[in-house]
Design a protein around this motif. Structure first.
Motif, PDB file in Angstrom:
ATOM      1  N   PRO A  86     -21.288  12.767   6.392  1.00  0.00           N
ATOM      2  CA  PRO A  86     -21.965  11.541   7.041  1.00  0.00           C
ATOM      3  C   PRO A  86     -22.562  10.742   5.862  1.00  0.00           C
ATOM      4  CG  PRO A  86     -22.873  13.567   7.790  1.00  0.00           C
ATOM      5  CD  PRO A  86     -21.630  13.859   6.864  1.00  0.00           C
ATOM      6  N   PHE A  87     -22.442   9.477   6.258  1.00  0.00           N
ATOM      7  CA  PHE A  87     -23.079   8.457   5.185  1.00  0.00           C
ATOM      8  C   PHE A  87     -24.411   8.512   4.548  1.00  0.00           C
ATOM      9  CE2 PHE A  87     -20.539   4.903   7.458  1.00  0.00           C
ATOM     10  CZ  PHE A  87     -19.274   5.578   7.195  1.00  0.00           C
ATOM     11  N   ALA A  88     -24.680   8.527   3.202  1.00  0.00           N
ATOM     12  CA  ALA A  88     -25.879   8.916   2.474  1.00  0.00           C
ATOM     13  C   ALA A  88     -26.780   8.180   3.125  1.00  0.00           C
ATOM     14  CB  ALA A  88     -25.642   8.612   1.163  1.00  0.00           C
ATOM     15  N   GLU A  89     -26.682   7.091   3.779  1.00  0.00           N
ATOM     16  CA  GLU A  89     -28.092   5.883   4.018  1.00  0.00           C
ATOM     17  C   GLU A  89     -27.968   5.733   5.539  1.00  0.00           C
ATOM     18  OE1 GLU A  89     -30.415   4.716   2.001  1.00  0.00           O
ATOM     19  OE2 GLU A  89     -29.684   5.811   0.429  1.00  0.00           O
ATOM     20  N   GLY A  90     -27.263   6.527   6.407  1.00  0.00           N
ATOM     21  CA  GLY A  90     -27.126   6.738   7.755  1.00  0.00           C
ATOM     22  C   GLY A  90     -25.753   5.621   8.325  1.00  0.00           C
ATOM     23  N   GLY A  94     -23.338   2.519   5.432  1.00  0.00           N
ATOM     24  CA  GLY A  94     -22.351   3.081   4.745  1.00  0.00           C
ATOM     25  C   GLY A  94     -21.845   2.233   3.614  1.00  0.00           C
ATOM     26  N   SER A  95     -21.730   2.879   2.425  1.00  0.00           N
ATOM     27  CA  SER A  95     -21.109   2.362   1.214  1.00  0.00           C
ATOM     28  C   SER A  95     -19.823   1.493   1.643  1.00  0.00           C
ATOM     29  CB  SER A  95     -21.215   2.851  -0.137  1.00  0.00           C
ATOM     30  OG  SER A  95     -20.409   3.996   0.029  1.00  0.00           O
ATOM     31  N   ARG A 100     -14.624   3.153   4.010  1.00  0.00           N
ATOM     32  CA  ARG A 100     -13.248   3.186   3.995  1.00  0.00           C
ATOM     33  C   ARG A 100     -12.714   4.610   4.335  1.00  0.00           C
ATOM     34  NH1 ARG A 100      -8.763  -0.230   3.872  1.00  0.00           N
ATOM     35  NH2 ARG A 100      -7.136   1.211   3.560  1.00  0.00           N
ATOM     36  N   ALA A 101     -13.330   5.766   3.575  1.00  0.00           N
ATOM     37  CA  ALA A 101     -13.078   7.071   4.124  1.00  0.00           C
ATOM     38  C   ALA A 101     -13.043   7.377   5.392  1.00  0.00           C
ATOM     39  CB  ALA A 101     -14.056   8.094   3.303  1.00  0.00           C
ATOM     40  N   ALA A 102     -13.976   6.850   6.188  1.00  0.00           N
ATOM     41  CA  ALA A 102     -14.177   7.000   7.525  1.00  0.00           C
ATOM     42  C   ALA A 102     -13.093   6.366   8.329  1.00  0.00           C
ATOM     43  CB  ALA A 102     -15.527   6.494   8.275  1.00  0.00           C
ATOM     44  N   TYR A 103     -12.747   5.051   8.153  1.00  0.00           N
ATOM     45  CA  TYR A 103     -11.765   4.494   8.453  1.00  0.00           C
ATOM     46  C   TYR A 103     -10.279   5.121   8.109  1.00  0.00           C
ATOM     47  CZ  TYR A 103      -8.148   0.703   9.114  1.00  0.00           C
ATOM     48  OH  TYR A 103      -7.105  -0.169   9.538  1.00  0.00           O
ATOM     49  N   ASP A 104     -10.087   5.766   6.793  1.00  0.00           N
ATOM     50  CA  ASP A 104      -8.697   6.123   6.645  1.00  0.00           C
ATOM     51  C   ASP A 104      -8.506   7.470   7.294  1.00  0.00           C
ATOM     52  OD1 ASP A 104      -7.941   4.026   5.165  1.00  0.00           O
ATOM     53  OD2 ASP A 104      -8.545   5.045   3.273  1.00  0.00           O
TER      54      ASP A 104
END
Length: 169
Positions: A86-90, A94-95, A100-104
């Motif tokens: 999960p993204f640190a800030e929700g 996401g940073s 990019r990691a989620a997309y990939d």
């Protein structure tokens, strides 16, 4: 008079249904398109580069499904395992690296499909996709069916690909 015609029509329909042949069992003699219809769970995703090096772009045990419905529609959802953290800030903040990691780590598209029986290919006609370059394209996939396994395998300029799915029962 109208009641009599309705009775005859319904009686004829009932008799027609009663004498209709039972549905065919999915076997090798059945057309490929009919055998392809269903929900298929991802079992294995392997890419091979031109030098023959094997890669698992969605991890050793990816998860997801391809659904081919009887009306000619499909949807594909495939995800890397382990899943992206999960993204640190929700989710909405996401940073660049997190996004990019989620997309990939995820493939998703939908559309229609047609089967080229002579070439043992299914052509995904992509109407919408997470990958913008797929939207509006035809994506041909050489495939074979072996029992409850669907194998999509082929060669590209970048090497080869192998996808194995298992029919969901």
């Amino acid at each position: 008079m109208k009641a009599g015609i309705l009775f005859l029509a319904l009686t004829g329909l009932s008799i027609g249904c009663a004498v209709a042949a039972p549905p065919a069992v999915k076997g090798d003699a059945e057309p490929l398109r009919s055998r392809l219809v269903g929900t298929w769970q991802v079992m294995e995703v392997v890419d091979t580069d031109p030098a023959g090096k094997i890669q698992h772009p969605y991890g050793e045990r990816p998860t997801g499904y391809i659904v081919y419905d009887p009306t000619g529609h499909l949807h594909v959802q495939l995800m890397r395992t382990p899943a992206t953290t999960p993204f640190a800030e929700g989710d909405q903040k996401g940073s660049d690296r997190e996004v990019r990691a989620a997309y990939d780590g995820y493939v998703a598209y939908f559309g229609t499909y047609r089967v080229d029986e002579a070439q043992s290919r299914v052509i995904h006609e992509v109407q919408g996709s997470l990958m913008p370059s797929y939207t509006g394209t035809d994506q041909p996939r050489p495939f074979k069916l072996s029992g409850d396994d669907l194998i999509i395998e082929g060669k590209t300029q970048e090497g080869g690909f192998y996808r194995r799915f298992r029919r969901v029962k």
